[in-house]
Enzyme design. Structure first.
Site, short mmCIF file in Angstrom:
data_model
loop_
_atom_site.label_atom_id
_atom_site.label_comp_id
_atom_site.label_asym_id
_atom_site.label_seq_id
_atom_site.Cartn_x
_atom_site.Cartn_y
_atom_site.Cartn_z
NE ARG A 1 -3.43 -0.25 2.90
CZ ARG A 1 -3.93 -0.03 4.10
NH1 ARG A 1 -3.59 -0.81 5.12
NH2 ARG A 1 -4.74 0.98 4.32
CE LYS B 1 -5.47 4.81 3.59
NZ LYS B 1 -6.76 4.11 3.57
CG HIS B 2 -2.55 4.78 7.82
ND1 HIS B 2 -1.98 4.12 6.76
CD2 HIS B 2 -3.85 4.40 7.87
CE1 HIS B 2 -2.89 3.35 6.19
NE2 HIS B 2 -4.04 3.49 6.84
CG HIS C 1 -6.67 -3.33 10.92
ND1 HIS C 1 -5.64 -2.86 10.14
CD2 HIS C 1 -7.81 -2.84 10.38
CE1 HIS C 1 -6.13 -2.12 9.17
NE2 HIS C 1 -7.44 -2.08 9.28
CG ASP D 1 -7.22 4.04 10.66
OD1 ASP D 1 -8.24 3.67 10.04
OD2 ASP D 1 -6.09 3.58 10.43
#
Length: 973
Positions: free
Chosen positions: A181, A211-212, A224, A298
């Site tokens: 990413r 982001k982030h 996460h 987030d």
């Protein structure tokens, strides 16, 4: 007290910025109208409605009734300000979006994680390459186009925010959540790519989100599931992680998403999430970095922050820290209750609330929600999967694929006649698109085994091995590593073979390899999509250049920025029609004509190919081998009897070669000089030019076979045997052998036959019988051997041959006729032409079998004036000499061997081609034509002679030339 004063100053700055501060990314050109609308809406909201604006909740388009009702409740009772859509389909999303927006007092901001396109979350939508792939591309305009295309897709679905680009600098190869990413590890490259992407996205009217924040690139923990720690000094974070944000903010970044990270250098509280940190959000992002756009948390359900406190408390803490929009709260009603209590207790002031809510309303105005319109729900799928998206996707992979090692210039592969190539697939995903594309260039065999230990024993007959690592392209988090067995296999093969290793995964896979010392070439293709596989194969064979650069360092002395540029070597490539100036919709009209030919029994099967500017843009198959209902459908690699096209792809190139190389022979050389046997004959003074121009008074053809039949019209025992022997060694068909001396008898018949009474254009096969004898005598080799060695093998025409029954399975050879007059059987794998059959299947005028892809190669070689695949076959002046009409003033359109466009109203083409164009047709229904002016190659394969050759409906109905006309009508520029 300090906080209240600070927030009052912020509110003043907000009010003042409408008219004075042009750096605020949320401002529109008509700032006064924007302010008026924002103030009007804000002043008409109740406290609960204002607080509701702070929340963006997740909605699934796969939602059941309960989930839909839950969203409806959040809109009606909690007045949420936005929705972030996740999994599902675009049509359902559009319909849900319209329903939800229709229920909201103030139109909602709609967001989505679409870092690489809507395909990140939705089915039936477009997925562009991941950031790591884009990071390999030097051309930033392509990155900007990618952002724009994604923005247009978002806008089509009523999505206002894309939570991208990801600007994390991925300096840790073990990062489990960023990796692909990220644009890479170099701060300047990441920043340049991110700015380009952002500009493209925002030019489409969709807001970009960096982001982030403050930087998730150097961690081995997934936020996460837990709270990652970024354990670097403030100086390091400022120079690396924050660098892209500084530049993006200067260039108009409209929003930032704050990550759940523990950053001790920026936040003194131990194990405190950055998303809840006033020091990071307010002091750093807003004050020090001067960011005035929207700030998102987030997802607040993520364990990186959800483990910190209770639902509601987290949301309050996030808002107090300086965030504007609270994303995916675990409990919206509870969070609203907590924020309301804080407001009533003056922990949150009116100015603080107004500051964020008015920024949200400013954003709504900027994306056009002051004039909200529902999403049009018709043609959604088509609008989200456009031709121009396919074109861009191709260009992206063409520019990304990176050659990182190329010892001895192995790439692009040259000298195909000297290469024996094997392909080995590693990994757990398909490599079929790669293998199929490789096979378009030359013979490539896949070597398989249940055990890697046995593969090496199968490679003795190969000198080059292409190894592909293929793993799932489903998402960027899939496994990408080599297994220990795969590494051992590569090392073992590399000891004894030339190896080209191509990894269709993130470049970090190369880190697994202990050494690259024995591997000649390494290609990083980044993803295992079909487009990546096809373009990588084209680069390997030189139809495309390699242009990419590594976005990250991968060990073995390979660093970010490395990439070896390879050259294209004039081989055919494969692409989309519009990229070479052809309208694909118009081009596809030829489907109907080809299908008509099949449906109306003009021919059982058809292969069709169109190439322009060196690129094949159309290649399709129609029908089956025969009209039987269980017949084999026509496939790409099926081969057809090309009949008289043999003249220009077998005899003619060898004649041109001889004329070019032998100073004693020219187009004006007489037949008696070429073949001394003709001295004193009535054909002695016929020149090569006259023969090849069909201007030599030669009979059109002689049915040699008729004289060898008995009174019952069956092959006579005087000439044939059912078994081979020293006397009968010319194989005409299964269990049918002709006397060995009969081909010489045929030559004598030609020599002795009378000439036609009048000198005029008359098409004849006889020159090619004569020239076959000349060529074979000149080289002391058979014609089939010569054309293979001099042309086909190095051109990569590996499906082109005489007597295909000796080389290919019958299921891959299209039958030509149910012969009831000579061989009395279905002719399949043997040449249809009787005269060629009587020459052991090798005629100068007929006998070659091929497919459209192979014929396109030799036609492209002619089009490129004798050059193809980095090899000079013929000089340009030789091509020009033979592609000239010498007797046009005598009503003869023919070049030397090549057919040419008509002179007058009738002829072999649609009448729409240039006079420089050339080609030939074949009795079995085949046809090929090349046009230098339009850089066009057209190849048509058919077996119209099956089951009977008597009626040529294909010719009568002008199918081939009508298709040719449609091709020309499809040319745009």
């Amino acid at each position: 007290m300090h906080k209240i004063v600070y927030l009052t100053l912020i509110l003043f700055t907000y009010q003042f910025s409408f008219c004075q501060n042009t750096t605020n990314p949320l401002l529109t050109k008509d700032a006064l109208a924007q302010k008026k609308w924002v103030d009007s809406v804000y002043n008409n909201l109740s406290l609960s409605e204002k607080i509701g604006q702070l929340f963006m909740v997740r909605a699934m388009t796969t939602a059941n009734t309960r989930d839909v009702n839950n969203i409806k409740t959040l809109i009606q009772d909690n007045h949420i300000g936005g929705i972030i859509y996740s999994k599902g389909g675009p049509v359902k999303l559009a319909k849900l979006n319209n329903m939800y927006q229709g229920m909201s007092k103030v139109p909602m901001l709609i967001g989505m994680d679409a870092e690489w396109g809507l395909g990140m979350r939705l089915d039936s939508t477009y997925a562009f390459p991941w950031n790591m792939t884009l990071g390999a591309i030097k051309n930033k305009q392509l990155i900007e186009q990618t952002g724009k295309h994604i923005g247009e897709h978002c806008k089509r679905l009523g999505i206002h925010f894309n939570f991208g680009p990801d600007v994390d600098i991925n300096t840790n190869p073990k990062n489990p959540i960023i990796g692909n990413r990220s644009f890479g590890e170099n701060r300047e490259d990441v920043t340049a790519h991110a700015i380009a992407f952002m500009k493209g996205l925002q030019s489409a009217g969709v807001m970009a989100t960096g982001k982030h924040f403050p930087g998730h690139g150097d961690t081995e923990t997934d936020s996460h599931h837990a709270l990652p720690t970024i354990n670097f000094s403030e100086k390091r974070i400022d120079s690396i992680e924050l660098y892209p944000y500084k530049q993006l903010i200067k260039n108009g970044l409209e929003s930032v998403m704050v990550a759940h990270l523990n950053v001790p250098a920026l936040e003194s509280k131990p194990d405190f999430p950055s998303s809840l940190s006033e020091a990071i959000i307010t002091n750093l992002l807003k004050e020090k970095m001067g960011f005035e756009g929207l700030i998102f948390t987030d997802a607040l359900e993520m364990k990186g922050v959800a483990n910190f406190s209770n639902p509601g408390d987290i949301d309050l803490a996030a808002f107090l820290a300086g965030n504007d929009i609270l994303l995916i709260s675990e409990d919206v009603p509870k969070a609203i209750e907590k924020i309301t209590e804080a407001y009533q207790s003056e922990i949150i002031t009116e100015s603080r609330l107004a500051y964020s809510v008015k920024k949200i309303l400013m954003s709504k105005y900027k994306v056009g929600l002051n004039h909200y319109k529902p999403v049009n729900t018709t043609h959604v799928i088509e609008d989200l999967n456009r031709l121009k998206d396919d074109i861009l996707n191709e260009e992206l992979f063409e520019n990304a694929i990176t050659v990182v090692k190329n010892e001895n210039n192995v790439l692009p592969i040259r000298d195909l006649n000297q290469k024996t190539i094997a392909y080995i697939k590693l990994g757990d995903d398909s490599g079929s698109a790669f293998l199929n594309e490789l096979k378009k260039y030359t013979k490539v065999h896949e070597v398989q085994s249940d055990s890697y230990g046995f593969i090496k024993t199968k490679l003795d007959n190969y000198n080059t091995v292409i190894i592909g690592l293929h793993r799932s392209n489903a998402n960027p988090w899939k496994s990408y590593e080599f297994t220990p067995d795969e590494i051992r296999l590569i090392e073992s093969i590399a000891e004894t073979h030339t190896v080209i290793l191509d990894v269709f995964v993130k470049p970090y896979a190369v880190l697994d390899l202990p050494t690259l010392n024995n591997i000649e070439s390494v290609v990083v293709s980044y993803q295992n999509s079909e487009v990546a596989q096809e373009k990588s194969a084209q680069i390997i064979f030189g139809a495309l250049e390699a242009k990419g650069q590594l976005p990250v360092s991968v060990g073995n002395g390979l660093h970010a920025g490395d990439g070896i540029a390879t050259t294209a070597i004039s081989r055919l490539g494969y692409t989309i029609p519009e990229r070479v100036g052809i309208d694909s919709k118009k081009l596809n009209k030829i489907d109907a004509l080809a299908q008509r030919a099949v449906d109306e029994h003009m021919t059982p099967g058809v292969q069709l190919l169109v190439a322009r500017k060196g690129k094949v843009v159309y290649s399709k198959n129609f029908g089956s081998h025969t009209y039987d209902k269980d017949s084999e459908p026509v496939k790409d690699n099926d081969i057809f009897d090309i009949a008289s096209i043999t003249k220009i792809v077998a005899t003619l190139p060898l004649v041109m070669e001889i004329v070019e190389q032998d100073n004693e022979i020219s187009i004006d050389t007489k037949l008696s000089e070429l073949i001394p046997d003709y001295i004193g004959s009535n054909k002695a003074n016929i020149t090569l030019k006259q023969m090849l121009s069909h201007y030599a008074r030669l009979k059109p053809w002689i049915p040699f076979y008729v004289a060898t039949l008995d009174s019952t019209k069956m092959p006579s025992h005087a000439f044939y045997s059912n078994a081979p022997s020293e006397l009968f060694n010319i194989k005409v068909f299964n269990n049918l052998y002709l006397k060995r001396d009969y081909p010489e008898t045929m030559q004598q018949i030609i020599k002795d036959t009378d000439l036609l009474p009048t000198l005029k254009y008359r098409y004849s096969d006889l020159p090619y019988y004569i020239l076959k004898k000349f060529i074979e005598t000149y080289y002391d080799r058979t014609l089939d051997h010569l054309v293979q060695k001099h042309f086909y093998e190095s051109l990569g025409m590996n499906l082109t041959t005489y007597n295909p029954y000796l080389k290919f399975p019958m299921k891959d050879i299209v039958p030509t006729e149910n012969d009831n007059y000579y061989r009395h059987d279905v002719v399949q794998g043997y040449v249809h032409d009787m005269g060629a059959a009587m020459q052991n299947g090798v005629g100068g005028h007929a006998g070659v079998f091929s497919n459209v892809n192979d014929i396109a190669k030799i036609m492209q070689m002619y089009l490129q004036k004798g050059f193809y695949g980095d090899k000079r076959y013929l000089k340009p002046e030789t091509i020009d000499m033979f592609n000239t009409t010498y007797y046009s003033n005598k009503g003869n359109r023919r070049g030397l061997g090549f057919d040419k466009p008509q002179l007058g109203t009738s002829g072999p083409t649609c009448g729409c081609v240039s006079m420089k164009s050339f080609g030939h047709s074949g009795f079995t229904g085949t046809y090929t034509w090349a046009d230098p002016d339009e850089e066009l190659v057209y190849v048509f394969m058919a077996n119209r002679t099956y089951p009977s050759a008597e009626i040529n409906m294909l010719l009568r109905e002008n199918i081939r030339t009508d298709i040719q006309e449609l091709i020309y009508e499809a040319i745009i520029n």
